[in-house]
Design a protein around this motif. Structure first.
Motif, mmCIF file in Angstrom:
data_model
loop_
_atom_site.group_PDB
_atom_site.id
_atom_site.type_symbol
_atom_site.label_atom_id
_atom_site.label_comp_id
_atom_site.label_asym_id
_atom_site.label_seq_id
_atom_site.Cartn_x
_atom_site.Cartn_y
_atom_site.Cartn_z
ATOM 1 N N SER A 39 0.690 -1.158 -0.008
ATOM 2 C CA SER A 39 -0.179 -0.175 0.050
ATOM 3 C C SER A 39 0.746 1.093 -0.267
ATOM 4 N N LEU A 40 2.082 1.325 0.474
ATOM 5 C CA LEU A 40 3.199 2.430 0.708
ATOM 6 C C LEU A 40 2.736 3.288 1.784
ATOM 7 N N ASP A 41 1.463 2.803 2.481
ATOM 8 C CA ASP A 41 1.258 3.447 3.774
ATOM 9 C C ASP A 41 2.070 3.162 4.640
ATOM 10 N N LEU A 42 1.828 3.734 5.795
ATOM 11 C CA LEU A 42 2.404 3.768 7.160
ATOM 12 C C LEU A 42 1.620 2.539 7.885
ATOM 13 N N MET A 43 2.644 1.618 8.013
ATOM 14 C CA MET A 43 2.024 0.281 8.739
ATOM 15 C C MET A 43 1.407 0.513 10.141
ATOM 16 N N LYS A 44 0.266 -0.171 10.170
ATOM 17 C CA LYS A 44 -0.304 0.000 11.522
ATOM 18 C C LYS A 44 -0.083 -1.584 12.297
ATOM 19 N N ASP A 45 -0.173 -2.512 11.460
ATOM 20 C CA ASP A 45 0.145 -3.745 12.223
ATOM 21 C C ASP A 45 0.978 -4.569 11.254
ATOM 22 N N PRO A 46 2.282 -4.364 11.485
ATOM 23 C CA PRO A 46 3.348 -5.071 10.721
ATOM 24 C C PRO A 46 3.529 -6.555 11.047
ATOM 25 N N VAL A 47 3.713 -7.255 9.868
ATOM 26 C CA VAL A 47 3.847 -8.671 10.247
ATOM 27 C C VAL A 47 4.887 -9.195 8.961
ATOM 28 N N THR A 48 5.528 -10.226 9.607
ATOM 29 C CA THR A 48 6.393 -10.993 8.534
ATOM 30 C C THR A 48 6.285 -12.110 7.842
ATOM 31 N N LEU A 49 6.135 -12.322 6.900
ATOM 32 C CA LEU A 49 6.141 -13.400 6.073
ATOM 33 C C LEU A 49 7.341 -14.538 6.307
#
Length: 437
Positions: A39-49
């Motif tokens: 989304s190129l927006d500020l992450m609110k709930d970052p998760v890693t794959l």
């Protein structure tokens, strides 16, 4: 006289002011590693794959739900779809938000961890065990936990639905309703309020909620004084009958159910309950075996007059549902007679044409057509007096659905037959349109 040190200080303040003005005009740049690659927006709930790339949870879930099985950045096939919360990045983002609070940046809240299928399965097992033991306290705790999860996010709702919680809650509702409605009233209302957003429940769940004891319990709520329980029961019955009209047979066996439904429309709690009650009534009077009998009973209660009062000033959705019920009632002689004798019928129906929605227009024309087929033709003459012909003509000219077109054309021809009886209708030029239809 200005001292040199004052001039130097004034110069420094002027330079700082200019720097601030330049910086205030510049757009605040979000660090690249704080942005979601999708989304190129500020992450609110970052998760890693599993590939090691961090995304915002909402964006990557949409990516996976769309059927993609690769990492958007690396294009590697994902070995697993597990999303691990990246607490380090999240804390850094929160810290950056706090530092830039003066620039209008709000601190992102710490996200709640989404519920897992395992947790939902565990809580369902707990509800089933507590139901078998008759443990109301444990059941209420478990139902409360499910409702709390659902309130957190739509993702949690989906997880709860996908893991059979609706079927389990319907079975628990049926069990406690069969034991004692009065004793377990609070628990039953809690379960039913959770079930209202879980439809469809599946075949087993619908069977449990459509059982005699469950239907009697919902009818009991509808009769009671608790407004919250009334609302919950009306919404649940609406969803149940929308899925399977055969539940009408079980519902009509309950004493006083017709009067209770009529009362919810007559004494409205809120628009949502009124609309739900009208949908329930519609399903009942359209039922193949008993619909005609039920429609006549509602007519005797005064439902026609009540619907016309609702139609005078109502929003689109409520208006459509009220017209649908009136259209069905007017399929019967007694219903048409009752509508014909009410002074509001013709003015209200003509007013709703082209004023609410295409569906409302179709229902209004359908009702006018049914009433116009009476032998004396007085209904058609009254419709002409309040401007029905011009409105129906416009419906055909601006375009409409095939069914509406057929009914509108038939109604115009019917009006043409009685136009000579209308003293105020000076010219018949508009009726020439019939020759082209």
């Amino acid at each position: 006289m200005v001292f040199p040190w004052r001039r130097r200080k004034a110069g420094r303040l002027s330079a700082k002011k200019e720097d601030f003005e330049i910086n205030s005009d510049m757009e605040l740049a979000i660090p690249t590693h704080f942005r979601c690659p999708i989304s190129l927006d500020l992450m609110k709930d970052p998760v890693t794959l599993s590939t090691g790339i961090t995304y915002d949870r909402e964006s990557i879930e949409r990516w996976i739900e769309a059927g993609n099985q690769t990492c958007p950045v690396t294009n590697q096939v994902l070995r697993t779809f597990d999303q691990i919360p990246n607490h380090s990045i999240r804390k850094m983002i929160q810290g950056w938000c706090v530092e830039n609070r003066c620039n209008g940046i709000e601190r992102i809240p710490t996200p709640r961890i989404p519920v897992t299928p395992y947790e939902v399965s565990e809580i369902c097992t707990s509800i089933m065990a507590a139901t078998q033991r008759g443990d109301e306290r444990r059941c209420r705790e478990s139902v409360g936990k499910i409702k709390a999860w659902a309130k957190d996010s739509e993702r949690n709702k989906t997880c709860i639905l996908d893991n059979g919680a609706g079927r389990v809650l319907a079975a628990s509702f049926d069990h406690f309703a069969s034991v004692s409605m009065e004793k377990h009233a609070c628990l039953l209302e809690e379960i039913l309020s959770a079930l209202t957003w879980m439809f469809p429940l599946g075949e087993e769940g619908q069977c449990k909620l459509g059982s005699t004891s469950s239907l009697r319990c919902m009818a009991w709520f509808l009769k009671g004084e608790d407004l919250s329980a009334k609302k919950t029961a009306a919404l649940a019955l609406r969803e149940l009958l929308s899925l399977d009209n055969q539940h009408v047979n079980g519902l009509m066996k309950i004493e006083g159910i017709l009067e209770d439904l009529f009362k919810t429309v007559e004494d409205p709690i809120c628009p949502m309950v009124t609309k739900a009650s009208l949908v329930i009534i519609y399903h009942m009077i359209t039922q193949q075996e008993t619909g005609s009998k039920l429609a006549l009973e509602f007519v005797e209660m005064g439902l026609v007059a009540l619907i016309l009062e609702i139609l005078v000033d109502s929003e689109r959705s409520l208006c459509e549902k009220a017209l649908a019920v009136l259209d069905r009632i007017c399929s019967h002689d007694e219903g048409r007679r009752e509508a014909r004798n009410h002074a509001l019928t013709m003015p209200v129906l003509v007013k709703k044409i082209l004023r609410v929605s295409a569906l409302a227009t179709e229902f209004s024309i359908s009702i006018l057509l049914k009433m116009g087929k009476d032998e004396d033709g007085s209904a058609v003459v009254e419709a002409l007096q309040v401007g029905a012909f011009q409105k129906v003509l416009v419906v055909l000219q601006v375009g409409c659905g095939e069914m509406t077109k057929v009914k509108a054309t038939e109604l115009l021809k019917l009006m043409n037959r009685y136009k000579d009886r209308l003293d105020c209708f000076g010219s018949s030029m508009d009726f020439k349109y019939l020759k082209r239809t």
